[in-house]
Scaffold this active site. Sequence first.
Site, PDB file in Angstrom:
ATOM      1  N   GLU A   1       3.086  14.871   0.550  1.00  0.00           N
ATOM      2  CA  GLU A   1       2.489  14.408  -0.716  1.00  0.00           C
ATOM      3  C   GLU A   1       1.500  15.477  -1.191  1.00  0.00           C
ATOM      4  OE1 GLU A   1       2.808   9.681   0.465  1.00  0.00           O
ATOM      5  OE2 GLU A   1       0.813  10.575   0.280  1.00  0.00           O
TER       6      GLU A   1
ATOM      7  N   HIS B   1      -7.567   0.351   7.291  1.00  0.00           N
ATOM      8  CA  HIS B   1      -6.407   1.152   6.929  1.00  0.00           C
ATOM      9  C   HIS B   1      -6.620   2.644   7.156  1.00  0.00           C
ATOM     10  CE1 HIS B   1      -4.322  -2.058   4.238  1.00  0.00           C
ATOM     11  NE2 HIS B   1      -4.292  -2.318   5.519  1.00  0.00           N
TER      12      HIS B   1
ATOM     13  N   ARG C   1      -1.176  16.429  -4.272  1.00  0.00           N
ATOM     14  CA  ARG C   1      -1.912  16.019  -5.472  1.00  0.00           C
ATOM     15  C   ARG C   1      -3.011  17.048  -5.751  1.00  0.00           C
ATOM     16  NH1 ARG C   1      -3.265   9.982  -3.601  1.00  0.00           N
ATOM     17  NH2 ARG C   1      -2.996  10.949  -1.572  1.00  0.00           N
TER      18      ARG C   1
ATOM     19  N   GLU D   1       1.613  14.021  -8.998  1.00  0.00           N
ATOM     20  CA  GLU D   1       1.841  13.860  -7.558  1.00  0.00           C
ATOM     21  C   GLU D   1       3.297  14.217  -7.267  1.00  0.00           C
ATOM     22  OE1 GLU D   1       0.898  10.535  -4.321  1.00  0.00           O
ATOM     23  OE2 GLU D   1       2.532   9.940  -5.635  1.00  0.00           O
TER      24      GLU D   1
END
Length: 570
Positions: free
Chosen positions: A435, A89, A437, A289
Amino acid sequence: MGGALGVPGGVLSSGAHPSAAAAPAAAPSLPPELPAGLEAYRTPYINWAGEITHHGLWACAPRTGQDLADLANWAHGNGWRLRARGKAHNWSPLTITGPTESDQRVLLLDTTRHLTRMELVTPPAGAPGAVRAQTGVTLEALTEFLAGHGLGVTNTPAPGELTLGGTLAIDAHGTSVPATGETARPGHTYGTLSNLVLSVTAVVWDAARSTYVVRTFHRGSDKECEALAAHVGRGLVAEVVLQAGEEMPLRCQSRVDLSSDELFAPPGSALAGRGNTFADFLDRSGRVEAIWFAFTDKPWLKVWSLSPERPPTARTVHHPYNYPFSDSVPTPVARLAGRMLGEAAWYLAPAFGAAQYTVAATGLAATFATDLWGAAHNLQFYLRPTTLRETANGYAVLTRRADVQRVVSQFAAYYSEQLRTRAARGEFPVNGQVEIRVGGLDRPEESAAPGARPPLLSVVRPPVDRPEFDCAVWIDVLTQPTTPGAHAFYRDLERFLLATFDGGYALTRVEWSKGWAYTDTEAWADQEVIGTTVPSSYGPGQWAEAIGVLDRLDPHSVFGNAFTDRLLRV
Ligand SMILES: Cc1cc2nc3c(=O)[nH]c(=O)nc-3n(C[C@H](O)[C@H](O)[C@H](O)COP(=O)(O)OP(=O)(O)OC[C@H]3O[C@@H](n4cnc5c(N)ncnc54)[C@H](O)[C@@H]3O)c2cc1C
């Protein structure tokens, strides 16, 4: 005996990798004869976003650490290179580099079939628990096992379908820093999974015996352990021992009502004074997040907090992946994606972003998912492999906690301006989400191993000359892999990040598993970034030390590929 890939035997110095020295031999069409009853089979390779594929490489499924050592000796003797693979992945070319390698002697080692054992072991003083785990175990299985014993970890990546070996290789992170008033809990780290490593059992070269062997290295006493805890594809790890802390339930609240202007407002601005900035949420709960769909103005904000008891308004969950609407693409989103990709209708990006926002907002309400409570691992994993397969860039911006909002606001201002100006020119390079974080650095104090140092190639290794940096803002921008102009957009964004967060009040490092070193047309291709910028973001001494250890552990470069040859050198 000849060395790997046709290079005469003997130790290769850094920078003189076999691939640079000689044209590699082609892989045979018949299965190679592997040691000790291991059977080779052909397997296709497709990475997460389908950007790195191969129609069929030879592979095998080792059963033990000794199998791995036998394979290393076989590979060394026969001119092959070994690539461990977990769930495949990863985005970056750390396993294989793509079609250019199609004929080369590259053997994939599938860790997921047999290397999946786990057991609790006696923890060191200072940690409530420790687990010995083989590297093919998934993070989901590992955290479930720990939770069964009242143990947990603070940071995990969002998907649970990743292997321990694959995530340690790239220094995997989640999102957490201490909330205001929160004290560190024994056995936990706010840093990456690699900072939990207490020992690593890996295949390494034994110079005295001129052979590859299985050896265990301990954190604190063996610096090999710190090199192998995040080796960026230059190691072969059989198992590790990780420390763990007490499991504590989490609450996760979602909001979709705050504007990006307010959430990412510059510090000191009027909008920032209303108590709803990204940094305000971070102070209140430590775990945040923001998912910001392209061309939308209200991010999906997730805020986790430690919550021993179920808050009255929260719904209890008993499983991970509690946002089904983001795991299986709903019809309106699929239709738009189909048109963008199938008809090259990239101008639909704003409509696509809006549809994703609507699905998230209505999905959260319809599934009663705005306020969830449960065991930590059930709230830490929230992405299944069925989610949209986008490409992603990735950077960690190391800074002081007090400067998080400054970093976030500078990034957000640049990003939205870029989207605006490019759209005005009819260009739509981004159709996915941003995104954001924030996590801690890999502080050795959070390791229970006496004398521990940070993992040497950790993305969040504390910079020696910036002791005041105490956290990292992790930033990703996602888009469909074939989107026109995406590489040029990513290149410009990378240059902005490197120039803006240049080591002054903040420092940019690349996230190993994702996209970086962009040119106009490719990722992982800008040689200046690969050869100079990345090493200097660690400091020349620190980089050289890490590479020196990894080269010594595998002087014949059996574990590596053409990309790691270019990257991991001095
Ligand atoms: C949708 C999605 C979301 C993600 N979210 C996050 C996130 O929140 N945080 C984060 O940090 N990362 C995240 N990632 C990145 C992910 O953590 C990495 O890509 C990770 O490497 C994938 O694990 P894998 O098992 O698929 O490894 P693979 O892709 O199979 O391998 C990755 C690397 O690890 C090496 N490797 C695997 N096993 C071993 C072993 N036993 N010994 C030595 N080397 C080994 C491989 O050779 C390769 O170099 C995400 C990825 C995806 C696709």
